[in-house]
Design a protein around this motif. Structure first.
Motif, PDB file in Angstrom:
ATOM      1  N   ILE A 231      -1.587  13.083  -2.012  1.00  0.00           N
ATOM      2  CA  ILE A 231      -0.133  13.188  -1.797  1.00  0.00           C
ATOM      3  C   ILE A 231       0.450  13.971  -2.971  1.00  0.00           C
ATOM      4  O   ILE A 231       0.711  13.421  -4.047  1.00  0.00           O
ATOM      5  CB  ILE A 231       0.511  11.792  -1.713  1.00  0.00           C
ATOM      6  N   PRO A 232       0.643  15.278  -2.837  1.00  0.00           N
ATOM      7  CA  PRO A 232       1.167  16.090  -3.944  1.00  0.00           C
ATOM      8  C   PRO A 232       2.698  16.049  -4.014  1.00  0.00           C
ATOM      9  O   PRO A 232       3.363  15.588  -3.078  1.00  0.00           O
ATOM     10  CB  PRO A 232       0.677  17.495  -3.586  1.00  0.00           C
ATOM     11  N   THR A 265       0.799  14.137  -8.419  1.00  0.00           N
ATOM     12  CA  THR A 265      -0.108  13.876  -7.312  1.00  0.00           C
ATOM     13  C   THR A 265      -0.560  12.418  -7.304  1.00  0.00           C
ATOM     14  O   THR A 265      -0.957  11.888  -8.343  1.00  0.00           O
ATOM     15  CB  THR A 265      -1.345  14.785  -7.385  1.00  0.00           C
ATOM     16  N   ARG A 266      -0.510  11.811  -6.144  1.00  0.00           N
ATOM     17  CA  ARG A 266      -1.066  10.472  -5.955  1.00  0.00           C
ATOM     18  C   ARG A 266      -2.255  10.596  -4.998  1.00  0.00           C
ATOM     19  O   ARG A 266      -2.214  11.374  -4.053  1.00  0.00           O
ATOM     20  CB  ARG A 266      -0.026   9.514  -5.380  1.00  0.00           C
ATOM     21  N   ILE A 267      -3.313   9.823  -5.264  1.00  0.00           N
ATOM     22  CA  ILE A 267      -4.487   9.828  -4.397  1.00  0.00           C
ATOM     23  C   ILE A 267      -4.731   8.430  -3.843  1.00  0.00           C
ATOM     24  O   ILE A 267      -4.368   7.423  -4.466  1.00  0.00           O
ATOM     25  CB  ILE A 267      -5.747  10.340  -5.136  1.00  0.00           C
ATOM     26  N   VAL A 268      -5.332   8.370  -2.657  1.00  0.00           N
ATOM     27  CA  VAL A 268      -5.743   7.120  -2.027  1.00  0.00           C
ATOM     28  C   VAL A 268      -7.236   7.228  -1.777  1.00  0.00           C
ATOM     29  O   VAL A 268      -7.715   8.260  -1.300  1.00  0.00           O
ATOM     30  CB  VAL A 268      -4.988   6.889  -0.705  1.00  0.00           C
ATOM     31  N   SER A 322      -7.465   1.719  -2.812  1.00  0.00           N
ATOM     32  CA  SER A 322      -6.459   1.755  -3.878  1.00  0.00           C
ATOM     33  C   SER A 322      -5.711   3.075  -3.864  1.00  0.00           C
ATOM     34  O   SER A 322      -6.278   4.110  -3.504  1.00  0.00           O
ATOM     35  CB  SER A 322      -7.110   1.598  -5.259  1.00  0.00           C
ATOM     36  N   PRO A 323      -4.455   3.055  -4.304  1.00  0.00           N
ATOM     37  CA  PRO A 323      -3.759   4.289  -4.638  1.00  0.00           C
ATOM     38  C   PRO A 323      -3.800   4.485  -6.154  1.00  0.00           C
ATOM     39  O   PRO A 323      -3.913   3.514  -6.912  1.00  0.00           O
ATOM     40  CB  PRO A 323      -2.338   4.013  -4.166  1.00  0.00           C
TER      41      PRO A 323
END
Length: 414
Positions: A231-232, A265-268, A322-323
């Motif tokens: 998620i940028p 940026t968030r990653i899952v 997890s995020p």
């Protein structure tokens, strides 16, 4: 007396006519409910037999390949953004005496339109030694925290709750949490191999045990470190320098380095576990596994490390997502720091008053309560230089996508 016999005959004839009419009319009226059951059970037998021969019986499996119902994106958002955030139940754990934290949580939840059930926390010294795993050697405060979470799992198993989101009473979240959770749900569905448009029992996908959305450090599962939901340009992502208080974190160099690097940026991802339990979701099968491995066999760890070990140990088949960075943080009110935690980090007499903040968040709900109270629709961040005041829609507008990394692009394990 001469006309009595004909009169009785007339009555009989009239009665027969009326009876015939009622029987004829009754053939057209709708049957009463109790009659309907009898008619349906008899008349439907040939139809049911024909249908059973014409097609196989309905299947209740939720595997992706068996799904025929598809969920449009708007429906996914609707399922995630209800008052229980897409879970069957939400529980908030709080010691009975911490009414200050309960007050704050109630106001936060009200403005976020979240419905929850309060669950009493546990004072560790009140847990009988006989009720502990025989190997337990933790401090009283750690035992109380452990038992409070296990009480939630016990309740879920007993009441057959399919999924639950668990909050601790000092949890806080960004004002755009519901928007963020839609993207997290898309990521969780990818990680659990649930087609993005497929109907699943949970909007977060199927076959997960734990969604660790409120940790203070997490790790990517090494066996699945190629598949990420990314998620940028997410305004709710803390700047890198503000994340140093986490116990550990994934390597973000692939997304943050280089000329196109994005520090927002968030990653899952498929998680190897986490630390801290400000908030997480757990499924029915996850609750059963946690009850067994954290209570019914030799055990001697804080609850978060016990859950992390379940995520890490392959033999438990405990699927965790997890995020990073986390979606739920921790509220620290302006007060003597002894108020912050019931687990304790040193003598209360050595604490001082510090300015309030919310850890791991950018637009925290707790810090924006005055704006909510005044009916404002623009909210402030804790980092005004890089995150200006915005509306919830603007704050939560980031949209994610799937990335499967080539071996040469794999980040280092945290």
């Amino acid at each position: 007396m001469l006309f009595a016999a004909p009169t009785r005959l007339n009555f009989v004839v009239v009665g027969l006519v009326i009876t015939a009419f009622l029987l004829f009319y009754g053939s057209f009226r709708s049957p009463r409910p109790e009659e309907q059951d009898l008619f349906e059970s008899a008349d439907a037998i040939p139809t049911i037999l024909e249908a059973s021969l014409a097609q196989p019986p309905a299947r209740t499996t939720t595997h992706v390949e068996d799904v025929t119902h598809h969920v449009p994106p708007d429906d996914l958002a609707h399922r995630v953004q209800n008052e229980t955030l897409g879970f069957q139940e939400i529980y908030m754990i709080s010691l009975p005496g911490r009414t200050d934290k309960q007050d704050a949580f109630a106001v936060q939840a009200a403005f976020s339109e979240i419905s929850y059930t309060q669950v009493d926390g546990v004072y560790g010294h009140e847990v009988p030694v006989k009720a502990l795993p025989h190997t337990m050697g933790q401090s009283s405060n750690v035992i109380g925290c452990w038992r409070a979470h296990l009480n939630v799992y016990q309740r879920m198993v007993h009441e057959k709750v399919s999924t639950a989101l668990v909050f601790e009473d000092d949890a806080d979240w960004d004002v755009s949490l519901k928007e963020q959770l839609v993207q997290f749900a898309r990521g969780s569905r990818f990680i659990t191999n649930t087609a993005e448009d497929a109907f699943a029992h949970s909007p977060y996908g199927h076959d997960w045990d734990m969604l660790w959305i409120g940790h203070c450090g997490t790790w990517v599962l090494p066996d699945d470190n190629r598949r990420f939901f990314v998620i940028p340009d997410d305004y709710t992502v803390q700047p890198p320098e503000a994340r140093v208080d986490n116990v550990d974190q994934p390597d973000m160099s692939h997304w943050e380095s280089g000329p196109r690097g994005d520090n927002r940026t968030r990653i899952v991802f498929h998680s190897e576990g986490g630390v801290c339990t400000a908030s997480y979701a757990i499924s029915q099968k996850g609750a059963r596994k946690a009850l067994y491995h954290l209570s019914m066999v030799p055990y001697n760890s804080p609850v978060d490390w016990g859950l992390a070990n379940l995520c890490k140990n392959k033999e438990y088949e405990f699927t965790c997502v997890s995020p990073w960075p986390q979606l739920v943080g921790v509220s620290r009110p302006t007060a003597n720091t002894a108020k912050w935690s019931d687990i304790g980090y040193g003598p209360d007499s050595e604490r001082v008053v510090e300015q309030g903040s919310s850890l791991h968040l950018v637009y925290p709900t707790r810090q924006n309560i005055p704006n909510f109270l005044h009916g404002k629709t623009i909210f402030h961040s804790q980092y005004p230089d890089i995150a200006p005041p915005m509306s919830i829609k603007e704050i939560g507008k980031a949209v994610g996508h799937v990335e499967i990394l080539e071996p040469e692009n794999l980040p280092e394990h945290g």
